[in-house]
Motif scaffolding. Structure first.
Motif, mmCIF file in Angstrom:
data_model
loop_
_atom_site.group_PDB
_atom_site.id
_atom_site.type_symbol
_atom_site.label_atom_id
_atom_site.label_comp_id
_atom_site.label_asym_id
_atom_site.label_seq_id
_atom_site.Cartn_x
_atom_site.Cartn_y
_atom_site.Cartn_z
ATOM 1 N N LEU A 5 0.935 -1.268 0.389
ATOM 2 C CA LEU A 5 -0.045 0.293 0.044
ATOM 3 C C LEU A 5 1.180 1.276 0.073
ATOM 4 N N ILE A 6 1.597 1.288 0.963
ATOM 5 C CA ILE A 6 2.806 2.186 1.269
ATOM 6 C C ILE A 6 3.595 2.520 -0.192
ATOM 7 N N PHE A 7 4.037 1.369 -0.983
ATOM 8 C CA PHE A 7 4.847 1.764 -2.281
ATOM 9 C C PHE A 7 3.498 2.390 -3.577
ATOM 10 N N HIS A 8 2.816 1.604 -3.468
ATOM 11 C CA HIS A 8 1.628 2.193 -4.651
ATOM 12 C C HIS A 8 0.896 3.665 -4.196
ATOM 13 N N ALA A 9 0.737 3.620 -2.864
ATOM 14 C CA ALA A 9 0.483 5.641 -2.411
ATOM 15 C C ALA A 9 1.919 6.028 -3.458
ATOM 16 N N MET A 51 2.063 7.075 -19.556
ATOM 17 C CA MET A 51 1.638 8.083 -17.773
ATOM 18 C C MET A 51 0.152 7.566 -17.284
ATOM 19 N N LEU A 52 -0.385 7.885 -17.860
ATOM 20 C CA LEU A 52 -1.735 7.969 -18.018
ATOM 21 C C LEU A 52 -2.272 6.196 -17.861
ATOM 22 N N ILE A 53 -1.334 5.745 -18.618
ATOM 23 C CA ILE A 53 -2.090 3.943 -18.207
ATOM 24 C C ILE A 53 -1.108 3.049 -17.186
ATOM 25 N N GLN A 54 -0.115 4.268 -16.441
ATOM 26 C CA GLN A 54 0.602 3.638 -15.481
ATOM 27 C C GLN A 54 -0.239 4.159 -14.214
ATOM 28 N N THR A 55 -0.974 5.481 -14.459
ATOM 29 C CA THR A 55 -1.354 5.991 -12.737
ATOM 30 C C THR A 55 -2.636 5.373 -12.886
ATOM 31 N N LEU A 56 -2.938 5.052 -14.032
ATOM 32 C CA LEU A 56 -4.584 4.075 -13.818
ATOM 33 C C LEU A 56 -4.459 2.554 -12.514
ATOM 34 N N TYR A 57 -2.877 2.064 -13.333
ATOM 35 C CA TYR A 57 -2.543 1.436 -12.385
ATOM 36 C C TYR A 57 -2.549 1.509 -11.469
ATOM 37 N N TYR A 58 -1.982 2.105 -10.988
ATOM 38 C CA TYR A 58 -1.503 2.261 -9.995
ATOM 39 C C TYR A 58 -3.054 2.874 -9.014
ATOM 40 N N ILE A 59 -3.588 3.221 -9.451
ATOM 41 C CA ILE A 59 -4.959 3.416 -8.831
ATOM 42 C C ILE A 59 -5.726 1.866 -8.495
ATOM 43 N N ILE A 60 -5.493 1.486 -9.586
ATOM 44 C CA ILE A 60 -6.086 -0.069 -9.456
ATOM 45 C C ILE A 60 -5.750 -0.720 -8.108
ATOM 46 N N ALA A 61 -4.382 -0.761 -8.586
ATOM 47 C CA ALA A 61 -2.801 -1.704 -6.832
ATOM 48 C C ALA A 61 -3.457 -1.293 -5.828
ATOM 49 N N ASP A 65 -4.840 -3.416 -3.260
ATOM 50 C CA ASP A 65 -3.800 -2.913 -1.572
ATOM 51 C C ASP A 65 -5.570 -2.880 -0.196
ATOM 52 N N VAL A 66 -6.080 -1.892 -0.574
ATOM 53 C CA VAL A 66 -7.054 -2.048 0.603
ATOM 54 C C VAL A 66 -8.598 -3.212 0.673
ATOM 55 N N ILE A 67 -8.984 -3.209 -0.415
ATOM 56 C CA ILE A 67 -10.284 -4.373 -1.214
ATOM 57 C C ILE A 67 -10.128 -5.312 -1.484
ATOM 58 N N GLY A 68 -9.022 -5.811 -1.487
ATOM 59 C CA GLY A 68 -8.463 -6.830 -2.483
ATOM 60 C C GLY A 68 -7.467 -7.534 -1.200
ATOM 61 N N THR A 69 -6.983 -8.608 -2.334
ATOM 62 C CA THR A 69 -6.342 -9.533 -1.281
ATOM 63 C C THR A 69 -4.072 -8.749 -1.894
ATOM 64 N N ASN A 70 -3.089 -9.436 -1.169
ATOM 65 C CA ASN A 70 -2.010 -9.461 -2.415
ATOM 66 C C ASN A 70 -1.446 -11.043 -2.673
ATOM 67 N N ALA A 71 -1.761 -11.637 -1.198
ATOM 68 C CA ALA A 71 -1.903 -13.487 -1.208
ATOM 69 C C ALA A 71 -2.445 -14.110 -2.306
ATOM 70 N N MET A 72 -1.145 -14.826 -2.836
ATOM 71 C CA MET A 72 -1.268 -16.198 -3.934
ATOM 72 C C MET A 72 -2.474 -16.934 -3.779
ATOM 73 N N GLU A 73 -3.353 -16.803 -3.656
ATOM 74 C CA GLU A 73 -4.425 -18.030 -3.354
ATOM 75 C C GLU A 73 -5.165 -18.402 -4.773
ATOM 76 N N LYS A 74 -5.461 -19.355 -4.342
ATOM 77 C CA LYS A 74 -6.975 -19.879 -5.497
ATOM 78 C C LYS A 74 -7.531 -18.944 -5.654
ATOM 79 N N PRO A 77 -10.602 -12.208 -5.712
ATOM 80 C CA PRO A 77 -11.644 -11.526 -5.651
ATOM 81 C C PRO A 77 -10.932 -10.468 -7.200
ATOM 82 N N GLN A 78 -12.190 -9.843 -7.739
ATOM 83 C CA GLN A 78 -11.960 -9.157 -8.338
ATOM 84 C C GLN A 78 -11.405 -7.994 -8.873
ATOM 85 N N ILE A 79 -11.282 -7.251 -8.375
ATOM 86 C CA ILE A 79 -10.084 -5.998 -7.833
ATOM 87 C C ILE A 79 -8.305 -7.328 -8.062
ATOM 88 N N ARG A 80 -8.278 -7.910 -7.500
ATOM 89 C CA ARG A 80 -7.190 -8.480 -7.848
ATOM 90 C C ARG A 80 -6.531 -9.097 -9.028
#
Length: 240
Positions: A5-9, A51-61, A65-74, A77-80
């Protein structure tokens, strides 16, 4: 607060400010390059679109971080799933391509990508942010965040659709405004331009595969665990 989350912010603030500065502050003067032409504004350039594409990526990422997961699960969630697909299909290959292509042309002959008109309005920090730091951030993202690369055919279809759309945009600008966005195309024959765009497609493919290989090398243990164990065992070895 997670390190992802810190990195993506941090990455979002940087890319968003860079995009804002490019779109709202950088104004090209009237020159034979015609970069001042109002058609498309600074979005004529792949660098700015990236730069627009990268900005949108970090918004999604960041949302992940907030409502999804960074774990490698089977069961992700859709956002991940969106984050992983966006990274593979657009964010990584375009960031690396922009960096590679810019500095390759720069060292071959700086006037092609960094003529006086460019240097007169683009600060050095902005140039580095758009053509160097953008790739540093996206490579760091591989090491910060576990991801499952999506189906290669689907990702390449999305990537190549965007590349062809941008090539079509270059031809549209030439038809409507009478100039090539990239001056290097001006003195080329039709055949040379076609060959140039064909080479670009090959470069993009190699960059895509590079991202997939690096990701699978970094997160190979978790990916293997996910594919070969049951859910309860997987939880023990796939937390990012």
């Amino acid at each position: 607060m997670s390190q992802q989350l810190i990195f993506h912010a941090f990455a979002l603030v940087q890319t968003a400010f860079t995009l804002f500065y490019d779109l709202c502050i950088v104004k090209y003067p009237v020159t034979p390059y015609n970069w001042h032409h109002p058609l498309g504004g600074n979005m004529k350039f792949l660098t700015t679109q990236n730069m627009l594409i990268q900005t949108l990526y970090y918004i999604i990422a960041l949302l992940n971080d907030v409502i999804g997961t960074n774990a490698m699960e089977k069961n992700l969630p859709q956002i991940r799933l969106i984050r992983d697909h966006y990274f593979a299909s657009l964010a990584f290959p375009l960031a690396v391509y922009v960096t590679y292509q810019y500095w390759s042309l720069y060292y071959m002959g700086g006037g092609w990508v960094s003529p006086p008109v460019f240097n007169s309005v683009v600060p050095k920090w902005l140039n580095l942010a758009e053509h160097a730091n953008v790739s540093i951030l996206i490579f760091l993202d591989i090491f910060f965040c576990a991801r499952r690369y999506p189906n290669r055919l689907t990702s390449l279809l999305i990537l190549y659709s965007y590349v062809w759309a941008y090539v079509a945009w270059l031809y549209y600008v030439k038809e409507k405004a009478g100039f090539w966005v990239y001056h290097i195309l001006t003195d080329m024959t039709k055949k040379q331009r076609r060959n140039t765009f064909a080479v670009i497609l090959v470069k993009i493919l190699f960059i895509y595969i590079q991202g997939e290989l690096i990701n699978n090398t970094v997160w190979g243990r978790q990916i293997f665990c996910l594919q070969t164990t049951n859910d309860s065992q997987c939880d023990k070895c796939t937390q990012a």
